[in-house]
Each structure stands twice: as C-alpha cells, then as structure tokens.
Design a protein around this motif. Sequence first.
Motif, PDB file in Angstrom:
ATOM      1  N   LEU A 280       1.254  -1.363  -0.187  1.00 41.01           N
ATOM      2  CA  LEU A 280      -0.182  -0.180  -0.031  1.00 41.01           C
ATOM      3  C   LEU A 280       0.624   1.514  -1.028  1.00 41.01           C
ATOM      4  N   SER A 281       0.586   2.264  -0.268  1.00 37.49           N
ATOM      5  CA  SER A 281       1.156   3.672  -0.443  1.00 37.49           C
ATOM      6  C   SER A 281       0.952   4.164   1.350  1.00 37.49           C
ATOM      7  N   GLY A 282       1.159   4.827   1.977  1.00 36.00           N
ATOM      8  CA  GLY A 282       1.644   5.481   2.960  1.00 36.00           C
ATOM      9  C   GLY A 282       1.430   6.909   2.880  1.00 36.00           C
ATOM     10  N   THR A 283       2.072   7.452   3.943  1.00 34.32           N
ATOM     11  CA  THR A 283       1.792   9.087   4.426  1.00 34.32           C
ATOM     12  C   THR A 283       2.864   9.910   5.118  1.00 34.32           C
ATOM     13  N   HIS A 284       3.202  10.532   5.097  1.00 31.09           N
ATOM     14  CA  HIS A 284       4.106  10.994   6.005  1.00 31.09           C
ATOM     15  C   HIS A 284       3.718  12.531   5.912  1.00 31.09           C
ATOM     16  N   GLY A 285       3.347  13.219   7.074  1.00 35.77           N
ATOM     17  CA  GLY A 285       2.818  14.228   7.279  1.00 35.77           C
ATOM     18  C   GLY A 285       1.657  14.719   6.283  1.00 35.77           C
ATOM     19  N   GLU A 286       1.746  15.371   5.758  1.00 35.26           N
ATOM     20  CA  GLU A 286       0.742  15.707   4.335  1.00 35.26           C
ATOM     21  C   GLU A 286       1.161  15.001   3.131  1.00 35.26           C
ATOM     22  N   GLU A 287       1.971  14.566   2.789  1.00 37.10           N
ATOM     23  CA  GLU A 287       2.112  13.938   1.299  1.00 37.10           C
ATOM     24  C   GLU A 287       2.405  12.347   1.685  1.00 37.10           C
ATOM     25  N   ARG A 288       1.728  11.800   0.547  1.00 37.40           N
ATOM     26  CA  ARG A 288       1.879  10.148   0.328  1.00 37.40           C
ATOM     27  C   ARG A 288       3.204  10.029  -0.323  1.00 37.40           C
ATOM     28  N   ILE A 289       3.281   8.847  -0.038  1.00 33.85           N
ATOM     29  CA  ILE A 289       4.577   8.111  -0.352  1.00 33.85           C
ATOM     30  C   ILE A 289       4.287   6.674  -0.443  1.00 33.85           C
ATOM     31  N   GLY A 290       5.642   5.582  -1.160  1.00 35.09           N
ATOM     32  CA  GLY A 290       5.498   4.439  -0.842  1.00 35.09           C
ATOM     33  C   GLY A 290       6.683   4.434  -1.406  1.00 35.09           C
ATOM     34  N   ALA A 291       7.590   3.425  -1.427  1.00 33.96           N
ATOM     35  CA  ALA A 291       8.832   2.510  -0.904  1.00 33.96           C
ATOM     36  C   ALA A 291       8.702   2.710  -3.178  1.00 33.96           C
ATOM     37  N   CYS A 292       9.991   2.597  -4.314  1.00 36.38           N
ATOM     38  CA  CYS A 292      10.720   3.462  -3.176  1.00 36.38           C
ATOM     39  C   CYS A 292      11.570   4.518  -4.148  1.00 36.38           C
TER      40      CYS A 292
ATOM     41  N   GLU B  56      12.035   6.957   7.044  1.00 31.53           N
ATOM     42  CA  GLU B  56      12.530   5.728   7.205  1.00 31.53           C
ATOM     43  C   GLU B  56      11.857   4.473   8.084  1.00 31.53           C
ATOM     44  N   GLY B  57      10.426   5.424   8.664  1.00 32.92           N
ATOM     45  CA  GLY B  57       9.312   3.886   9.261  1.00 32.92           C
ATOM     46  C   GLY B  57       8.507   4.044   8.637  1.00 32.92           C
ATOM     47  N   ARG B  58       7.959   5.076   7.810  1.00 31.20           N
ATOM     48  CA  ARG B  58       6.974   5.572   6.609  1.00 31.20           C
ATOM     49  C   ARG B  58       7.067   5.081   5.192  1.00 31.20           C
ATOM     50  N   LEU B  59       8.371   4.533   4.993  1.00 35.25           N
ATOM     51  CA  LEU B  59       8.344   5.093   3.699  1.00 35.25           C
ATOM     52  C   LEU B  59       7.519   2.960   3.234  1.00 35.25           C
TER      53      LEU B  59
END
Length: 571
Positions: free
Chosen positions: A150-162, A186-189
Amino acid sequence: MSKKTGMRRNLTRYGDEDFALYLRKAFIKAMGYSDDALSRPVIGIADTYSDFNACHANVPKIVEAVKRGVMLAGGLPMTFPTISLHESFSFPTSMYLRNLMSMDTEEMMHALPMDACVMIGGCDKTVPAQLMAAASADIPAIQVVTGPMLSGTHGEERIGACTDCRRFWGQYRAGKIDDAEISRVEGRLVPSAGTCGVMGTASTMACMTEAMGMMLPGGAAIPTVHADRLRHAEAAGARAMQLASEDLRPSKILTPESIANGLRMLLAVGGSTNGVVHTAAIAGRLGIEIDMEAFDRMGEETPVLVDLNPSGKYYMDDLHKAGGTAAILRELKPLLNLDCMTVTGRTLGEEIDNLPPAFPQDVVRTMKDPVHSGGGIAFLKGNLAGDGAIIKQSACSKELLVHSGRAVVFDTLEDLAERIDDPDLDVNADDILILRNAGPKGAPGMPEAGYIPIPKKLAAAGVKDMVRISDCRMSGTAFGTIVLHATPEAAVGGPLALVQSGDTVRLDVPNRLLQLEVSDDELARRRERWSPPEGAPLHGYAKLFNEHVLQADEGADFDFLVKKPYTTKTP
Ligand code: FES
C-alpha cells in the motif's frame, strides 16, 4: 518427455522404476498422505517465503490460497522452497543471485514430480528468475505475484517505496532534512508487506508477465493485502490443474509475439530499465534475441499511459483502483499481438474482449492524451556506447537530453563511495559523472548503482540532476538523466574503460548518440595501455558467475543457459 504423471513423474534412478515409486510413496506417506491423494495430479508451488523478504511476507497466505485452488480442482498441491531474493538483503546485489534462483527453480521443476507449477514471486529478481526457469524447464507453469504494498503518508504527503526513499535521501544529503526527520521517514516508507508501490522493476515485471500471458488476467496490480490477491491465487491453483491436463507449456505462450507484447507493456507503463535486461534473459532461454533498435522504434509509437511514480504521480494501489492492467490492455489493444496464447487457454485478444467495461479514472491515460508521448527507453549508439546503452527518457530532465560536458570518472564503486562527497572533488553541475567497472563481471552482478548520487556540495547548492553514465543498472524506482548498461562493460574492455576525467562527452538522446569527443588514434593508444582490473582468486558460485555471465544485451544470463544460436528476434 515422460508421459507419466503425478507421483510417477521424474522417478529417482535406482534402475528399477517400480522400486523407485514404492520407495517414494513409502517416504511421502510419512507425511500423512493417503493413496487417493497420491494418485492425483501434482501441482508444485514454488514457495519463496523468507524472513529476510518483506516483499514476500504474504507468501504463506498465497500458498494456502493456491493449495485451496488446486484441491478444489481435484489435485495434490505440494510446495517446495527456492531461494528468495530481496533487493536490500542481497550482497553484493540481487542481480548476482538471479541466475542462481533461476537454476534452483528450474532444477526443482526437473527433479520433483510435478505436472504443473505455480510460481510465487514478487520482489524484483524473483519473477524474472522464475520465468527464466519456466522457459527452460518448459513444464506447464503459471506466475503469481505477491502484489504491491500500500502507499503511505508522511505528514501531508503520500509516499511509497522506493522512489520516495531516494527523494528523501537526496534531501537528507543536501541538508534539507535532518536526522530526526529521515528516521521518521524510514519508518513510514514501507507501510505494508508487498513489492514496491511504484512502477519499479517488480511492478513492471508483474504487468509484463500479464501481457506476455504467463499470469491470470488482473493479477499484476492487486495490492498484497487485498482479499482479491488471495482469490487470484486460488484461481491460479485451480487453473494450474487444467494447464497440466492441457499440457499448455511456457514454450506455447512465450513466443516472439508475446514477448513483444511484454515489451509494449513495459513502454506503456513507463517501466523499469531492468525490464529490458530481464526480458532479454527470458527470451534468451527460448532462443529469441531482443532487437534493441526495433525496441527503440517501438518506443516511438508507444506512449507512456500510466501516471505512476517515478515517471508520474500515482502509486500501484491507485492503478489497481483504476482497473489495473485491464485499463492498459484495453488502450494498447491496437498495438498488441492478439493471437498469443495465455495461461487461461484463451488468446490475449479473447481476454481483452472479456475485460470488464471501462470507467472514468485518470491513472491510465488514453493513447490520445498520454503521460509522455513516445520514446520511453532509448537505445544509444556511439563510441562510448559500444554495443549499446539505454536511457529512460521519461525519467530524464528535458534540458539534459542533449548535453555535452566534462567527464568526471569513478573507477569502481569503492572509488565512487570514497570521493563523491569529497569537498575537493573537481566537479561542476554541467559535468558528466561516469562510473565504470560496475557491470555484470566488474562489480560483479551489475548492481543498481547507476543512480550515482549528486555530489554533496552540488546537491547542497540545489543541483537535482546531472548526466550520469555507467555500465551498471538503476533501480526502476529511480529517476534522472541516467545512461545505463553501457555494453560491453569496462571490466572486459568496453569503451567506458577508455574515458579519462576531463574528456568531453556528448549525450544526444534525440539522435541516439553517446559520444566520447576523443580522436580514434588517442583511443587506440589508450586501449593499448589498458589491462583488465585484477581481482582476488574466485571460487564456487563467484567463479561460475565470473566465467559465464553474459553482457546486459544478453540479459546478463549465464552462457550455458541461453539457447544459442538465437533462432529469431523480437520485437
Ligand atoms: Fe522488493 Fe522493491 S524491494 S520490490
């Protein structure tokens, strides 16, 4: 090929087949199987679970679902382990081990009594290794992938590996984010199990496998945690039973035309450059050569349709919601070879005609309104490209597609690590970074080091991209104006071996040129002085690898596994 099925296949050679069967059954009965179970067709399941491989964390659930499918269809499912490769847990690089995994898988297909095989792969090198194995073993086989994370989030950004791993690391190197933030990142990617959530190599190979007909329709993009992933696996198990009775083998599915469909998919998804090397390896097992100039021409007429990182903005879970590969195949239909057989027993054209109706979405664009029009992966020639080099145009900075600059050469990966951030390194933003001796033999294993980092002092000054050239590969999740796979590699005397820091290099992607602006006479003098890099004496697999690995244009496969001379070309 033996006509024997189930437990009677591939009997151990004692010189007495009845005895071999009797002994086999005696041992397997210790595991509690009945005579009824042992009389059924056997479906092997290549189990690639490993505690080291988060991309394969759901393999046990998938195995369970495949087994259910096999048993519902009246067969006997039997798992067998093979090597499992994860990108971040493979020293020196997973590519060094891909051929070993393919040999492991192929030899188990030969050695064990299975009427068909369900291959569970996912992380970058595993699906290519399994398809190479299936092409060589040529028993009925079907590919299942673990599916994207799945994709994740960091703050208001969507993020995903890699892709985002590299983006944040670039910001950290440039001093734009601090230790605490990179630790949070590192904990959210990687927010769930599954393969990288962008159009990296794993996603590219999954989509290509579906287009080549080796996977049931719809299997490429289902996220790893979705219930559909398990239903797909169950269906693959059931279908494997039919593949066995129909004797529908990879050699009837993996043809020049179906491999061309795979390459077409690679271009349409804006896929990983690694897809080219792996396809060459799979095709090579069948005596099929990849015609890189024809592939380049194919790129001109195949727009990038999928708006996914790293060439676009979405993630694999968005592609699934948008209809997955169905949406791409529907759009690509006029460009595909529709008569190709697939593991369903129907042709690709029939499968496309059976697709569910389209619905409005903006992840997969139309041919008329693509993400990038034409020219996905360009094939470069010139005195610095030797037999060829490639560049992924959709990941490049437009202003660098035609560029001349001063070469800054790094001799090895160690040299790169030692000097790239040296404040005294003589380097400017307009220079061209060159890394050599990082190819199939040189590194060894052709690691994903082609994404040469921007020197720290330039990154801190805001430089985001430079022309970079190497004889190695790049992660499909990376981006930049990066020339890869210069062939032959420097370690065997390819042209990169002759470059000196300060030489002028010219990259002209529209004209497919990679040129070292040095006279032929001077290059001949340099060649006379050149000698291959010395290494420590090798033993075991390292020796086998060094003596037999081929160059990138032949898939970096082992020479004794390729079916040569090639009998045909594709696309
Ligand atoms: Fe496994 Fe990216 S690390 S797919």
